[in-house]
Design a protein around this motif. Structure first.
Motif, PDB file in Angstrom:
ATOM      1  N   UNK A 242       0.816  -1.212   0.000  1.00 58.00           N
ATOM      2  CA  UNK A 242       0.000   0.000   0.000  1.00 58.00           C
ATOM      3  C   UNK A 242       0.852   1.265   0.000  1.00 58.00           C
ATOM      4  N   UNK A 243       2.146   1.114   0.163  1.00 54.87           N
ATOM      5  CA  UNK A 243       3.056   2.249   0.135  1.00 54.87           C
ATOM      6  C   UNK A 243       4.386   1.803  -0.439  1.00 54.87           C
TER       7      UNK A 243
ATOM      8  N   UNK B 246      -6.853   2.243   9.819  1.00 52.82           N
ATOM      9  CA  UNK B 246      -6.046   2.930  10.832  1.00 52.82           C
ATOM     10  C   UNK B 246      -5.634   4.326  10.353  1.00 52.82           C
ATOM     11  N   UNK B 247      -5.478   4.500   9.048  1.00 50.16           N
ATOM     12  CA  UNK B 247      -5.111   5.830   8.529  1.00 50.16           C
ATOM     13  C   UNK B 247      -6.254   6.820   8.690  1.00 50.16           C
TER      14      UNK B 247
ATOM     15  N   UNK C 278      -4.043   8.327   3.880  1.00 51.37           N
ATOM     16  CA  UNK C 278      -5.188   7.432   3.778  1.00 51.37           C
ATOM     17  C   UNK C 278      -5.998   7.677   2.522  1.00 51.37           C
ATOM     18  N   UNK C 279      -6.212   8.939   2.181  1.00 48.32           N
ATOM     19  CA  UNK C 279      -6.975   9.266   0.975  1.00 48.32           C
ATOM     20  C   UNK C 279      -6.256   8.781  -0.278  1.00 48.32           C
ATOM     21  N   UNK C 280      -4.937   8.939  -0.305  1.00 47.33           N
ATOM     22  CA  UNK C 280      -4.168   8.500  -1.469  1.00 47.33           C
ATOM     23  C   UNK C 280      -4.193   6.986  -1.608  1.00 47.33           C
ATOM     24  N   UNK C 281      -4.066   6.282  -0.502  1.00 46.68           N
ATOM     25  CA  UNK C 281      -4.109   4.816  -0.535  1.00 46.68           C
ATOM     26  C   UNK C 281      -5.471   4.335  -0.992  1.00 46.68           C
TER      27      UNK C 281
ATOM     28  N   UNK D 258      -8.318   1.288  -4.506  1.00 46.09           N
ATOM     29  CA  UNK D 258      -9.750   1.027  -4.335  1.00 46.09           C
ATOM     30  C   UNK D 258     -10.163  -0.292  -4.985  1.00 46.09           C
ATOM     31  N   UNK D 259      -9.590  -0.596  -6.145  1.00 44.17           N
ATOM     32  CA  UNK D 259      -9.981  -1.794  -6.882  1.00 44.17           C
ATOM     33  C   UNK D 259      -9.576  -3.100  -6.234  1.00 44.17           C
TER      34      UNK D 259
END
Length: 282
Positions: A108-109, A186-187, A200-203, A208-209
């Motif tokens: 995720x990062x 958690x973000x 969190x918004x960027x992740x 999302x898919x």
């Protein structure tokens, strides 16, 4: 009088036999009690255990993680270096890999965490707390071992210790880790721990898919903080999530207005549907 060198060789031979017996049972991280249990099978006297473990530690073949807990170091053939996740979760139990470490594991990062982060329900007393100087906020729950492990522990209440799965991080180590959705949640629950809600918004937007949105929503409801659920719902709605996904979050009652990013000033328009003030600016 026995020859000191011969005695030392004999002790090391028994020590190697002890490690091999423990490894045969998959105990690469073991307690002194584990060692005593195995010792009886290799004719190692109970009274010799402490001395044997001390010699193994001095030789660099095992590392003492904390009092009564040891780990093989990989210095002996067949006993490879243990995964940091396995060491971190063994130090404090129960604990699970979480936050930045879990984000990195789940892809995720792209950031590489400098330490291993875990969540736990236990009160953590790290060695620095036993020193006379008070620990800073940064190192309050930071555990550093002689072998170079740096592990940080975030304490959560038992009812928020969920969304955890067991994963194999290598051929020998199976460790608890927050699942992808619990990690993302958690973000939204503690944006400040990630430098603000932007992470969190960027992740959420980028992944999302591949996220199980139903599971993410279920985690948000189980978390038990309406503001977190509304924050997540508002963000999912902006990304086009279906009404079926959003309905459980939208139905949660909440009085007043909450900031989208609680780490930022309360400035911005309010969304009446979610009761969220859009104070986040990318």
């Amino acid at each position: 009088m026995p020859d000191a060198e011969a005695t030392s060789r004999y002790s090391k031979t028994l020590g190697i036999a002890l490690l091999e017996a423990l490894a045969a049972e998959g105990r690469f991280i073991f307690s002194a009690a584990d060692a005593r249990e195995v010792a009886a099978r290799i004719a190692l006297a109970p009274g010799a255990i402490d001395g044997t473990l001390r010699r193994l530690t001095n030789a660099g073949w095992v590392e003492r993680l904390r009092r009564g807990l040891y780990a093989t170091t990989g210095e002996l053939p067949g006993l490879g270096t243990l995964h940091p996740f396995a060491l971190a979760t063994a130090l404090v139990q129960p604990s699970a890999i979480s936050h930045w470490s879990a984000m990195s594991y789940h892809g995720l990062t792209t950031q590489v965490p400098r330490l291993v982060t875990c969540m736990t329900t236990r009160r953590v007393v790290v060695p620095s707390m036993r020193h006379r100087r008070p620990a800073t906020n940064r190192d309050r729950h930071l555990w550093e071992t002689a072998g170079g492990l740096r592990a940080s522990y975030v304490i959560v209440t038992p009812d928020r210790y969920f969304g955890i799965e067991e994963v194999w991080v290598d051929q020998r180590s199976r460790v608890p880790i927050t699942d992808r959705e619990r990690t993302v949640l958690e973000t939204f629950a503690h944006p400040a721990a990630f430098g603000g809600l932007g992470e969190g918004l960027a992740i959420l937007e980028e992944h999302l898919g591949v996220l199980d949105l139903e599971r993410l929503v279920a985690h948000a409801i189980r978390y038990g903080a309406t503001s977190v659920a509304k924050r997540l719902g508002f963000s999912l709605a902006r990304l086009g999530a279906s009404d079926a996904v959003l309905a459980p979050l939208r139905a949660l009652p909440m009085k007043g207005v909450r900031r989208l990013d609680p780490s930022r000033p309360g400035v911005g328009r309010c969304d009446p549907t979610w009761g969220i003030q859009e104070n986040h600016v990318r």
